[in-house]
Design a protein around this motif. Structure first.
Motif, mmCIF file in Angstrom:
data_model
loop_
_atom_site.group_PDB
_atom_site.id
_atom_site.type_symbol
_atom_site.label_atom_id
_atom_site.label_comp_id
_atom_site.label_asym_id
_atom_site.label_seq_id
_atom_site.Cartn_x
_atom_site.Cartn_y
_atom_site.Cartn_z
ATOM 1 N N LEU A 193 0.824 -1.207 0.000
ATOM 2 C CA LEU A 193 0.000 0.000 0.000
ATOM 3 C C LEU A 193 0.860 1.260 0.000
ATOM 4 N N ALA A 194 1.922 1.248 0.825
ATOM 5 C CA ALA A 194 2.790 2.418 0.916
ATOM 6 C C ALA A 194 3.514 2.686 -0.399
ATOM 7 N N LEU A 195 4.016 1.618 -1.049
ATOM 8 C CA LEU A 195 4.689 1.783 -2.340
ATOM 9 C C LEU A 195 3.713 2.323 -3.381
ATOM 10 N N SER A 196 2.490 1.816 -3.377
ATOM 11 C CA SER A 196 1.473 2.300 -4.315
ATOM 12 C C SER A 196 1.136 3.761 -4.043
ATOM 13 N N ARG A 197 1.071 4.097 -2.772
ATOM 14 C CA ARG A 197 0.787 5.484 -2.411
ATOM 15 C C ARG A 197 1.917 6.398 -2.861
ATOM 16 N N ALA A 198 3.146 5.903 -2.798
ATOM 17 C CA ALA A 198 4.286 6.688 -3.265
ATOM 18 C C ALA A 198 4.143 7.029 -4.744
ATOM 19 N N ALA A 199 3.673 6.069 -5.542
ATOM 20 C CA ALA A 199 3.466 6.328 -6.976
ATOM 21 C C ALA A 199 2.414 7.410 -7.183
ATOM 22 N N CYS A 200 1.357 7.385 -6.377
ATOM 23 C CA CYS A 200 0.326 8.431 -6.472
ATOM 24 C C CYS A 200 0.899 9.791 -6.092
ATOM 25 N N SER A 201 1.634 9.823 -5.006
ATOM 26 C CA SER A 201 2.136 11.098 -4.498
ATOM 27 C C SER A 201 3.132 11.746 -5.448
ATOM 28 N N VAL A 202 4.065 10.946 -5.992
ATOM 29 C CA VAL A 202 5.111 11.524 -6.826
ATOM 30 C C VAL A 202 4.565 11.997 -8.164
ATOM 31 N N SER A 203 3.438 11.434 -8.592
ATOM 32 C CA SER A 203 2.872 11.840 -9.876
ATOM 33 C C SER A 203 1.799 12.917 -9.761
ATOM 34 N N TYR A 204 1.135 12.998 -8.604
ATOM 35 C CA TYR A 204 -0.075 13.818 -8.544
ATOM 36 C C TYR A 204 0.204 15.310 -8.682
ATOM 37 N N LYS A 205 1.241 15.794 -8.052
ATOM 38 C CA LYS A 205 1.502 17.236 -8.111
ATOM 39 C C LYS A 205 1.769 17.696 -9.537
ATOM 40 N N ASP A 206 2.437 16.844 -10.299
ATOM 41 C CA ASP A 206 2.691 17.181 -11.701
ATOM 42 C C ASP A 206 1.382 17.193 -12.491
ATOM 43 N N ILE A 207 0.536 16.198 -12.254
ATOM 44 C CA ILE A 207 -0.758 16.134 -12.945
ATOM 45 C C ILE A 207 -1.626 17.328 -12.561
ATOM 46 N N LEU A 208 -1.648 17.647 -11.274
ATOM 47 C CA LEU A 208 -2.435 18.794 -10.803
ATOM 48 C C LEU A 208 -1.944 20.078 -11.444
ATOM 49 N N GLY A 209 -0.620 20.248 -11.504
ATOM 50 C CA GLY A 209 -0.068 21.457 -12.091
ATOM 51 C C GLY A 209 -0.375 21.593 -13.571
ATOM 52 N N LYS A 210 -0.455 20.465 -14.273
ATOM 53 C CA LYS A 210 -0.748 20.497 -15.708
ATOM 54 C C LYS A 210 -2.222 20.763 -16.002
ATOM 55 N N SER A 211 -3.113 20.292 -15.143
ATOM 56 C CA SER A 211 -4.531 20.295 -15.482
ATOM 57 C C SER A 211 -5.363 21.345 -14.756
ATOM 58 N N ILE A 212 -4.830 21.955 -13.689
ATOM 59 C CA ILE A 212 -5.592 22.943 -12.920
ATOM 60 C C ILE A 212 -4.761 24.218 -12.786
ATOM 61 N N ALA A 213 -5.391 25.371 -12.982
ATOM 62 C CA ALA A 213 -4.684 26.659 -12.891
ATOM 63 C C ALA A 213 -4.205 26.928 -11.470
ATOM 64 N N LYS A 214 -3.145 27.742 -11.348
ATOM 65 C CA LYS A 214 -2.443 27.944 -10.086
ATOM 66 C C LYS A 214 -3.366 28.354 -8.941
ATOM 67 N N ARG B 10 -6.406 27.817 -8.359
ATOM 68 C CA ARG B 10 -7.565 26.960 -8.081
ATOM 69 C C ARG B 10 -7.157 25.580 -7.556
ATOM 70 N N ARG B 11 -5.870 25.326 -7.423
ATOM 71 C CA ARG B 11 -5.413 23.997 -6.998
ATOM 72 C C ARG B 11 -5.764 23.690 -5.550
ATOM 73 N N GLY B 12 -5.579 24.662 -4.686
ATOM 74 C CA GLY B 12 -5.899 24.437 -3.279
ATOM 75 C C GLY B 12 -7.375 24.192 -3.059
ATOM 76 N N ALA B 13 -8.223 24.906 -3.819
ATOM 77 C CA ALA B 13 -9.666 24.713 -3.677
ATOM 78 C C ALA B 13 -10.079 23.316 -4.117
ATOM 79 N N VAL B 14 -9.461 22.805 -5.191
ATOM 80 C CA VAL B 14 -9.789 21.463 -5.681
ATOM 81 C C VAL B 14 -9.438 20.403 -4.643
ATOM 82 N N THR B 15 -8.208 20.428 -4.142
ATOM 83 C CA THR B 15 -7.791 19.414 -3.176
ATOM 84 C C THR B 15 -8.479 19.609 -1.831
#
Length: 414
Positions: free
Chosen positions: A133-154, A156-161
């Motif tokens: 579970l922890a290794l899988s969570r690591a994959a989510c964490s390391v990728s999510y910020k990049d995905i968030l930055g690409k798809s949501i404007a600066k 509005r990111r805090g409001a989404v999360t």
């Protein structure tokens, strides 16, 4: 349909009417996927739920004591190795999709172990599933910020999360109230909740796979560049701040030690209620404030965490902690600060990192924090030998230092 989606997204984020339709659709996918997985997080919380379950199954204390370190450090330390893999992907949402699915499979394994094993073997099986579970969570964490930055404007990111956290915590509040009601017995309700968490992670994975992500430039998977640690002063300072503020994640078990005397499921429910209630009450607000200044959110939440930890020390010293409501109320306030730290650190890192290096920055930061978390956790364990009051006093000092140091960060919103 697109107009309805855009209006819903604008309402959630406080955006104007000029939000691109693609961002609006993606924003709602973010909110829904994160809501599902954050509910799952709350239902399987190793600090509370799994530790209680391990004890109920008769696992040795030495084994159940490994649950939190495996989950917390195990989700951070692998990220430096995973970052190169993520950067080699054109569509990085698939790293998050696989990570969420992996967490669902691991949660299902925990439920099966709880139903079929007991004692030492149950504890070891849960440890093994938690490692996956922890290794899988690591994959989510390391990728999510990049995905968030690409798809949501600066802005509005805090409001989404934050919205996703608020929605998810409301569901966990309901679970906590059920546990506190006294209607449930034994460990069966907890095992069912863990099984539900598995389903929610898998559903979140499926939904996130529909995200409309623009292809990234594919980079060769290679050893992660460590130069930001040498060259970026603000990044080093951010790691120091976040390292000090890890105490907001480590302190809750020591609050529980102050409030003994509650029944098993009822006590678990009270702690879950304090934690999820604080998340529901504050996540969206912290998210909107982080969109204005994540630096100030880190500073304020660090100082608030110090204040509530100190208040817990005072309550124990004066004998107030024996009252049934005092410790839960103080814990609620402390968890408000914890949510601020979580929201502030996430938004600040996305904002400060160069657009083409978000995954690298996230991996470097999280790997460093994994090491610091183990160090601070060990310090807390040493302090706890003298009692929870000493541990909480030490955590209060570290949290205050983190809040004050955050004021020296550069304001990325300026």
């Amino acid at each position: 349909m697109n107009e309805a989606v855009e209006k819903a997204y604008a309402k959630v984020t406080g955006a104007d009417d000029d939000v691109p339709a693609t961002e609006a659709r993606n924003g709602l996918r973010h909110v829904l996927s994160l809501s599902l997985t954050k509910v799952a997080d709350g239902l399987i919380d190793p600090k509370l739920v799994l530790s209680w379950l391990g004890n109920a199954l008769g696992a040795p204390a030495a084994v159940t004591g490994l649950f939190v370190p495996i989950r917390e450090a195990g989700a951070l330390l692998p990220q430096i190795a995973l970052a190169g893999w993520v950067q080699s992907m054109e569509q990085r949402k698939w790293a998050w999709v696989l990570g969420s699915a992996g967490q669902g499979i691991a949660a299902a394994a925990i439920a099966v172990a709880a139903l079929s094993l007991s004692g030492l073997y149950a504890g070891l099986a849960i440890c093994a599933a938690l490692a996956v579970l922890a290794l899988s969570r690591a994959a989510c964490s390391v990728s999510y910020k990049d995905i968030l930055g690409k798809s949501i404007a600066k802005r509005r990111r805090g409001a989404v999360t934050g919205t996703a956290s608020a929605v998810a915590s409301l569901a966990v509040v309901g679970f906590a109230l059920l546990l506190m009601s006294g209607l449930l017995r034994e460990q069966a309700p907890v095992i069912v909740a863990i099984g539900l968490a598995a389903v929610l992670w898998l559903a979140g994975s499926l939904l996130f796979s529909t995200l409309e992500e623009e292809p990234s430039e594919r980079a060769a998977a290679s050893k992660l560049d460590l130069s930001p640690l040498r060259e970026d002063r603000d990044f080093r300072l951010f790691i120091a701040v976040r390292g000090l503020l890890t105490v907001t994640a480590l302190a809750p078990p020591y609050f529980v030690m102050l409030g003994g005397g509650q029944g098993a499921l009822q006590g678990l429910g009270a702690l879950l209620l304090a934690s999820s209630g604080a998340s529901f009450a504050s996540s969206y607000i912290w998210g909107r404030l982080a969109d204005r200044s994540a630096r100030l959110v880190l500073a304020i939440s660090g100082m608030c965490g110090a204040a509530f930890a100190a208040l817990a020390v005072l309550a124990e010293t004066l004998g107030w902690a024996t009252s049934g409501y005092v410790v839960p109320v103080i814990l609620f306030g402390f968890m408000l600060a914890y949510q601020g730290v979580r929201r502030g650190r996430s938004v600040y890192l996305v904002d400060m990192a160069p657009e083409d290096q978000r995954s690298s920055y996230a991996a470097l930061a999280n790997t460093a924090i994994g090491v610091l978390l183990l160090a601070v956790g060990a310090l807390g364990g040493v302090l706890a030998l003298a009692g929870p009051v000493v541990a909480l006093g030490g955590f209060a000092v570290l949290s205050l230092a983190g809040g004050l140091l955050a004021l020296r960060l550069r304001d990325e919103k300026a």
